[in-house]
Design a protein around this motif. Structure first.
Motif, mmCIF file in Angstrom:
data_model
loop_
_atom_site.group_PDB
_atom_site.id
_atom_site.type_symbol
_atom_site.label_atom_id
_atom_site.label_comp_id
_atom_site.label_asym_id
_atom_site.label_seq_id
_atom_site.Cartn_x
_atom_site.Cartn_y
_atom_site.Cartn_z
ATOM 1 N N ASP A 1 3.437 0.809 -3.692
ATOM 2 C CA ASP A 1 2.878 0.834 -5.036
ATOM 3 C C ASP A 1 2.472 2.226 -5.522
ATOM 4 N N PRO A 2 1.924 3.107 -4.668
ATOM 5 C CA PRO A 2 1.650 4.462 -5.173
ATOM 6 C C PRO A 2 2.890 5.161 -5.706
ATOM 7 N N TRP A 3 4.052 4.942 -5.087
ATOM 8 C CA TRP A 3 5.285 5.513 -5.608
ATOM 9 C C TRP A 3 5.665 4.855 -6.925
ATOM 10 N N ARG A 4 5.401 3.576 -7.040
ATOM 11 C CA ARG A 4 5.679 2.870 -8.285
ATOM 12 C C ARG A 4 4.843 3.448 -9.429
ATOM 13 N N VAL A 5 3.640 3.858 -9.122
ATOM 14 C CA VAL A 5 2.786 4.480 -10.137
ATOM 15 C C VAL A 5 3.451 5.728 -10.702
ATOM 16 N N GLN B 1 4.371 6.412 -14.501
ATOM 17 C CA GLN B 1 3.952 7.645 -15.169
ATOM 18 C C GLN B 1 5.147 8.328 -15.832
ATOM 19 N N VAL C 1 0.841 -1.203 0.000
ATOM 20 C CA VAL C 1 0.000 0.000 0.000
ATOM 21 C C VAL C 1 0.874 1.250 0.000
ATOM 22 N N HIS C 2 2.012 1.148 0.665
ATOM 23 C CA HIS C 2 2.897 2.304 0.759
ATOM 24 C C HIS C 2 3.872 2.369 -0.417
#
Length: 258
Positions: free
Chosen positions: A51-55, A59, A48-49
């Motif tokens: 994967d948003p950075w991976r997005v 991008q 959860v912590h």
């Protein structure tokens, strides 16, 4: 595409591994890929912590790819095995295809690796054209070949595959393995579903591809899984000029300065 990869070398040093601007060698070369880590099952909630950075990284790959290729002009993607060697008939054919694409006013896009990809890039570069290589970070296949004069290296397969289709007006597919099949069937799906239009797909080499076409006709069409007309999306040929005519006839060539 580069994904018809040979197994890791059994001896000798591994080539430089590029992770963005970072160069890794020896024991620092990772044994997993960014795409592999993204697809791993998550047993703990830590994703959860992370994967948003991976997005954001994903991008950035899209942004960099779009920025690098937006002004490319008409182009054709050439796919085939990374295992073909200089002196092989497929290597010579791919080299001629790359050169003739440039002569017709097109850029040549490949997966940037060795084999057929290197040959097509070589033909395009030596003909004075734009020779594009879209590489992928893999532990045993890294960077782009020396004949690429516009290259990008991606962490994620799906970003790279988007670039192949978005910036090409057609595919020429030489004999290859799973990676080649992947690109072939993804493009066929996009055309069949009319997600993209006016996108010719040429399979080069009757001896290699006729078995596949027979299976599609005798099994897949016969069983009602696709329509007979879907086979019209594919042209099979042994003639380089026919292959080129098929893919370039749907788009005006690029004649401006590079």
């Amino acid at each position: 595409m580069t994904s018809d990869n040979p197994p890791p070398p059994s001896g000798g040093p591994v080539k430089d591994y590029h992770r963005g601007p970072v160069v890794l060698r020896g024991k620092n070369v990772p044994s997993t890929t960014a795409s592999g880590r993204l697809l791993q099952s998550q047993d703990a909630p830590d994703w959860v912590h992370g994967d948003p950075w991976r997005v954001l990284r994903i991008q950035s790959e899209f942004v960099e790819g779009f920025g690098a290729l937006a002004e490319l002009g008409p182009a054709i993607s050439v796919f085939g095995s990374s295992r073909s060697k200089p002196g092989d008939s497929e290597y010579a054919i791919a080299e001629e295809i790359g050169a003739k694409l440039v002569e017709a006013g097109f850029a040549c896009i490949t997966g940037g690796g060795p084999g057929v990809m290197e040959a097509a890039n070589k033909g395009a570069a030596e003909a004075g054209g734009v020779s594009v290589g879209l590489g992928i970070e893999l532990p045993f296949e890294q960077g782009v070949n020396e004949y690429v004069n516009l290259g990008l290296n991606f962490r994620y397969f799906f970003v790279r595959k988007m670039m192949f289709v978005k910036y090409a007006q057609g595919f020429i597919v030489l004999p290859g393995g799973f990676g080649t099949f992947d690109e072939l069937f993804e493009s066929l799906t996009l055309v069949q579903t009319r997600t993209i239009t006016r996108f010719p797909i040429v399979l080069f080499g009757h001896a290699y591809w006729d078995g596949l076409m027979d299976w599609l006709r005798d099994v897949v069409v016969a069983d009602g899984k696709i329509s007979e007309s879907d086979l019209d999306l594919i042209t099979v040929t042994d003639d380089i000029d026919e292959a080129l005519a098929t893919v370039v006839q749907t788009v005006e060539p690029h004649t401006g300065s590079e």
